[in-house]
Design a protein around this motif. Structure first.
Motif, PDB file in Angstrom:
ATOM      1  N   LEU A 193      40.084 -20.560  39.907  1.00 19.55           N
ATOM      2  CA  LEU A 193      39.034 -20.413  41.496  1.00 19.55           C
ATOM      3  C   LEU A 193      38.524 -21.899  40.957  1.00 19.55           C
ATOM      4  CD1 LEU A 193      37.011 -19.388  43.338  1.00 19.55           C
ATOM      5  CD2 LEU A 193      35.956 -18.812  41.327  1.00 19.55           C
ATOM      6  N   GLY A 194      38.044 -22.231  40.073  1.00 20.04           N
ATOM      7  CA  GLY A 194      38.446 -23.468  40.114  1.00 20.04           C
ATOM      8  C   GLY A 194      39.663 -24.977  40.542  1.00 20.04           C
ATOM      9  N   GLU A 195      40.907 -24.340  40.511  1.00 23.66           N
ATOM     10  CA  GLU A 195      41.673 -24.936  41.108  1.00 23.66           C
ATOM     11  C   GLU A 195      41.576 -25.006  42.485  1.00 23.66           C
ATOM     12  OE1 GLU A 195      44.079 -27.481  39.038  1.00 23.66           O
ATOM     13  OE2 GLU A 195      42.043 -27.004  38.057  1.00 23.66           O
ATOM     14  N   ILE A 196      41.090 -23.671  42.912  1.00 20.81           N
ATOM     15  CA  ILE A 196      41.333 -24.034  44.386  1.00 20.81           C
ATOM     16  C   ILE A 196      40.268 -24.901  45.083  1.00 20.81           C
ATOM     17  CG2 ILE A 196      40.498 -22.493  46.190  1.00 20.81           C
ATOM     18  CD1 ILE A 196      42.167 -19.978  45.059  1.00 20.81           C
ATOM     19  N   ILE A 197      38.757 -24.995  44.923  1.00 20.60           N
ATOM     20  CA  ILE A 197      38.094 -25.449  44.905  1.00 20.60           C
ATOM     21  C   ILE A 197      38.271 -26.673  44.618  1.00 20.60           C
ATOM     22  CG2 ILE A 197      35.040 -25.848  45.259  1.00 20.60           C
ATOM     23  CD1 ILE A 197      34.866 -23.136  43.752  1.00 20.60           C
ATOM     24  N   GLY A 198      38.513 -27.427  44.049  1.00 26.94           N
ATOM     25  CA  GLY A 198      38.650 -28.210  43.353  1.00 26.94           C
ATOM     26  C   GLY A 198      39.737 -29.780  44.182  1.00 26.94           C
ATOM     27  N   THR A 199      40.941 -28.956  44.228  1.00 26.22           N
ATOM     28  CA  THR A 199      42.312 -29.026  44.895  1.00 26.22           C
ATOM     29  C   THR A 199      41.715 -28.995  46.319  1.00 26.22           C
ATOM     30  OG1 THR A 199      43.441 -27.994  43.353  1.00 26.22           O
ATOM     31  CG2 THR A 199      44.563 -28.522  45.407  1.00 26.22           C
ATOM     32  N   ALA A 200      40.623 -28.191  47.067  1.00 30.03           N
ATOM     33  CA  ALA A 200      40.740 -28.401  48.733  1.00 30.03           C
ATOM     34  C   ALA A 200      39.783 -29.465  48.331  1.00 30.03           C
ATOM     35  CB  ALA A 200      39.890 -27.239  49.159  1.00 30.03           C
ATOM     36  N   ILE A 201      38.474 -30.449  47.472  1.00 28.46           N
ATOM     37  CA  ILE A 201      37.792 -31.049  48.222  1.00 28.46           C
ATOM     38  C   ILE A 201      38.959 -32.261  47.772  1.00 28.46           C
ATOM     39  CG2 ILE A 201      36.284 -32.335  46.883  1.00 28.46           C
ATOM     40  CD1 ILE A 201      34.590 -29.670  45.946  1.00 28.46           C
ATOM     41  N   LEU A 202      39.990 -32.257  47.069  1.00 25.32           N
ATOM     42  CA  LEU A 202      40.935 -33.493  46.855  1.00 25.32           C
ATOM     43  C   LEU A 202      41.243 -33.901  48.174  1.00 25.32           C
ATOM     44  CD1 LEU A 202      42.644 -35.285  45.652  1.00 25.32           C
ATOM     45  CD2 LEU A 202      44.028 -33.904  44.922  1.00 25.32           C
ATOM     46  N   ILE A 203      42.213 -32.788  48.979  1.00 23.77           N
ATOM     47  CA  ILE A 203      43.087 -32.378  50.012  1.00 23.77           C
ATOM     48  C   ILE A 203      41.210 -32.931  51.044  1.00 23.77           C
ATOM     49  CG2 ILE A 203      44.271 -31.692  51.424  1.00 23.77           C
ATOM     50  CD1 ILE A 203      45.160 -32.345  49.022  1.00 23.77           C
ATOM     51  N   LEU A 204      40.477 -32.138  51.177  1.00 27.14           N
ATOM     52  CA  LEU A 204      39.157 -32.534  51.980  1.00 27.14           C
ATOM     53  C   LEU A 204      39.469 -33.759  52.202  1.00 27.14           C
ATOM     54  CD1 LEU A 204      37.319 -31.632  54.491  1.00 27.14           C
ATOM     55  CD2 LEU A 204      35.888 -31.175  52.819  1.00 27.14           C
ATOM     56  N   PHE A 205      39.005 -34.374  51.158  1.00 26.60           N
ATOM     57  CA  PHE A 205      38.563 -36.414  50.852  1.00 26.60           C
ATOM     58  C   PHE A 205      39.710 -37.332  51.374  1.00 26.60           C
ATOM     59  CE2 PHE A 205      34.549 -36.934  49.053  1.00 26.60           C
ATOM     60  CZ  PHE A 205      33.889 -35.992  48.929  1.00 26.60           C
ATOM     61  N   SER A 239      38.388 -24.774  35.565  1.00 27.50           N
ATOM     62  CA  SER A 239      39.816 -25.387  35.161  1.00 27.50           C
ATOM     63  C   SER A 239      39.843 -26.052  33.955  1.00 27.50           C
ATOM     64  CB  SER A 239      40.315 -25.226  36.079  1.00 27.50           C
ATOM     65  OG  SER A 239      39.959 -25.802  37.044  1.00 27.50           O
ATOM     66  N   GLY A 240      38.653 -27.373  33.888  1.00 32.04           N
ATOM     67  CA  GLY A 240      39.206 -28.143  33.257  1.00 32.04           C
ATOM     68  C   GLY A 240      40.325 -29.725  34.772  1.00 32.04           C
ATOM     69  N   GLY A 241      40.264 -29.472  36.020  1.00 34.58           N
ATOM     70  CA  GLY A 241      39.777 -29.712  37.402  1.00 34.58           C
ATOM     71  C   GLY A 241      41.419 -30.988  37.368  1.00 34.58           C
ATOM     72  N   HIS A 242      42.322 -30.354  36.949  1.00 36.14           N
ATOM     73  CA  HIS A 242      43.639 -30.238  36.749  1.00 36.14           C
ATOM     74  C   HIS A 242      44.638 -31.123  38.084  1.00 36.14           C
ATOM     75  CE1 HIS A 242      45.566 -28.359  32.999  1.00 36.14           C
ATOM     76  NE2 HIS A 242      44.558 -28.888  33.030  1.00 36.14           N
ATOM     77  N   LEU A 243      43.597 -30.270  38.923  1.00 29.94           N
ATOM     78  CA  LEU A 243      44.326 -30.577  40.973  1.00 29.94           C
ATOM     79  C   LEU A 243      45.384 -30.854  41.448  1.00 29.94           C
ATOM     80  CD1 LEU A 243      41.058 -32.377  41.472  1.00 29.94           C
ATOM     81  CD2 LEU A 243      41.335 -30.144  40.651  1.00 29.94           C
ATOM     82  N   ASN A 244      46.464 -30.691  40.045  1.00 26.62           N
ATOM     83  CA  ASN A 244      48.037 -31.509  40.318  1.00 26.62           C
ATOM     84  C   ASN A 244      48.580 -30.369  39.703  1.00 26.62           C
ATOM     85  OD1 ASN A 244      49.803 -33.450  40.629  1.00 26.62           O
ATOM     86  ND2 ASN A 244      49.278 -35.078  39.731  1.00 26.62           N
ATOM     87  N   PRO A 245      49.923 -30.438  40.250  1.00 23.76           N
ATOM     88  CA  PRO A 245      50.748 -29.802  39.055  1.00 23.76           C
ATOM     89  C   PRO A 245      51.281 -30.606  38.316  1.00 23.76           C
ATOM     90  CG  PRO A 245      51.018 -29.208  41.344  1.00 23.76           C
ATOM     91  CD  PRO A 245      50.160 -29.574  41.373  1.00 23.76           C
ATOM     92  N   ALA A 246      51.873 -31.901  38.021  1.00 24.73           N
ATOM     93  CA  ALA A 246      52.288 -32.657  37.836  1.00 24.73           C
ATOM     94  C   ALA A 246      51.390 -32.518  36.153  1.00 24.73           C
ATOM     95  CB  ALA A 246      52.543 -34.133  38.302  1.00 24.73           C
ATOM     96  N   VAL A 247      50.278 -32.825  36.274  1.00 25.06           N
ATOM     97  CA  VAL A 247      49.339 -32.991  35.751  1.00 25.06           C
ATOM     98  C   VAL A 247      49.590 -31.624  34.316  1.00 25.06           C
ATOM     99  CG1 VAL A 247      46.557 -32.963  34.702  1.00 25.06           C
ATOM    100  CG2 VAL A 247      47.946 -34.517  36.876  1.00 25.06           C
ATOM    101  N   VAL A 261      47.216 -23.031  47.284  1.00 23.85           N
ATOM    102  CA  VAL A 261      45.936 -21.926  47.941  1.00 23.85           C
ATOM    103  C   VAL A 261      44.733 -23.523  48.111  1.00 23.85           C
ATOM    104  CG1 VAL A 261      43.829 -21.712  47.796  1.00 23.85           C
ATOM    105  CG2 VAL A 261      46.446 -20.162  47.114  1.00 23.85           C
ATOM    106  N   GLY A 262      44.196 -24.386  46.870  1.00 20.12           N
ATOM    107  CA  GLY A 262      43.555 -25.261  47.295  1.00 20.12           C
ATOM    108  C   GLY A 262      44.175 -26.379  48.670  1.00 20.12           C
ATOM    109  N   ALA A 263      45.224 -26.591  48.141  1.00 18.70           N
ATOM    110  CA  ALA A 263      45.028 -27.774  48.740  1.00 18.70           C
ATOM    111  C   ALA A 263      45.461 -27.278  50.825  1.00 18.70           C
ATOM    112  CB  ALA A 263      46.661 -28.570  48.789  1.00 18.70           C
TER     113      ALA A 263
END
Length: 241
Positions: A8-20, A62-70, A93-95
């Motif tokens: 859930l954390g990665e969905i929310i965080g990555t969605a915000i990243l891509i939205l911005f 989730s710690g906020g990775h937001l990136n598979p490379a990380v 999913v978040g992206a």
């Protein structure tokens, strides 16, 4: 952190990243946007602020990775792979979700783009493309730029004060801005497989008028390059620190 929290954390965080991130590109390139032609510096800072907002939001879950490379770099460093699938799934999913939200925000501008005499392709709002199409050079660029992201992130963890003060995410956000300004020219600095692939899928599926190609022939480079860069970062960090 439970598997559900990570997902859930990665969905929310990555969605915000891509939205911005996709949002700032849309703001700069689409006609009838108040930020039209604001330029590359604005785009670089928009993506950096996307990291700031997304990672701080996701951090408690989730710690906020937001990136598979990380995620891959951390897993190679720590040897802990148990939650990697939940991180990767949440990021994808978040992206996709973030790209849909960007489309909704700029819906009127996307529609107006279709009415122009020379409608502009829209893939660049969602995903990256090289300035000069050279697969080897493009791949090398993405590998090096991703090492420039992930290796410092791993090293930041050694500085106790950053974690205690909660400023690690802020520093990483400025790091992303720096990568965009310094290394983004050749390929648009994907440096994140989910950031590129998720929105590219969204672009292919959304009913965007006159959207142009989704350029699947190039799509493997901003996925493979950052994954290699993330893995190399974990290996270098293990060997050197």
């Amino acid at each position: 952190m439970s598997n559900g929290d990570v997902f859930l954390g990665e969905i929310i965080g990555t969605a915000i990243l891509i939205l911005f991130g996709a949002g700032v590109v849309a703001a700069v390139v689409l006609n009838y946007s108040k930020a039209k032609d604001a330029g590359w510096v604005v785009i670089a800072f928009g993506w950096g602020f996307g990291v700031l907002a997304g990672a701080y939001t996701a951090a408690p879950l989730s710690g906020g990775h937001l990136n598979p490379a990380v995620t891959i770099g951390i897993a190679i460093d720590t040897g802990d792979w148990d939650q990697v699938p939940y991180y990767l799934a949440g990021q994808m999913v978040g992206a996709i979700l973030g790209a849909v939200l960007c489309w909704l925000v700029y819906f009127a501008q996307f529609q107006a783009n279709a009415e122009e005499d020379k409608a502009q392709p829209t893939l660049g709002i969602f995903s990256t493309a090289p300035a000069i199409r050279n697969p080897v050079a493009n791949l090398i660029t993405e590998i090096i730029a991703t090492v420039g992201l992930v290796l410092p992130i791993l090293a930041f963890g050694l500085t106790e004060g950053l974690g205690t003060s909660g400023t690690t995410v802020l520093i990483v956000s400025f790091l992303v801005v720096g990568i965009g300004l310094s290394l983004g020219g050749p390929t648009g600095y994907a440096i994140n497989p989910a950031r590129d692939l998720g929105p590219r899928i969204t672009h292919a599926l959304l009913p965007i008028p006159n959207k142009g190609t989704s350029d699947w022939g190039y799509a493997w480079i901003p996925v493979v390059g950052p994954l290699i860069g993330g893995a190399l970062s974990g290996l270098i960090f293990n060997a050197a620190f």
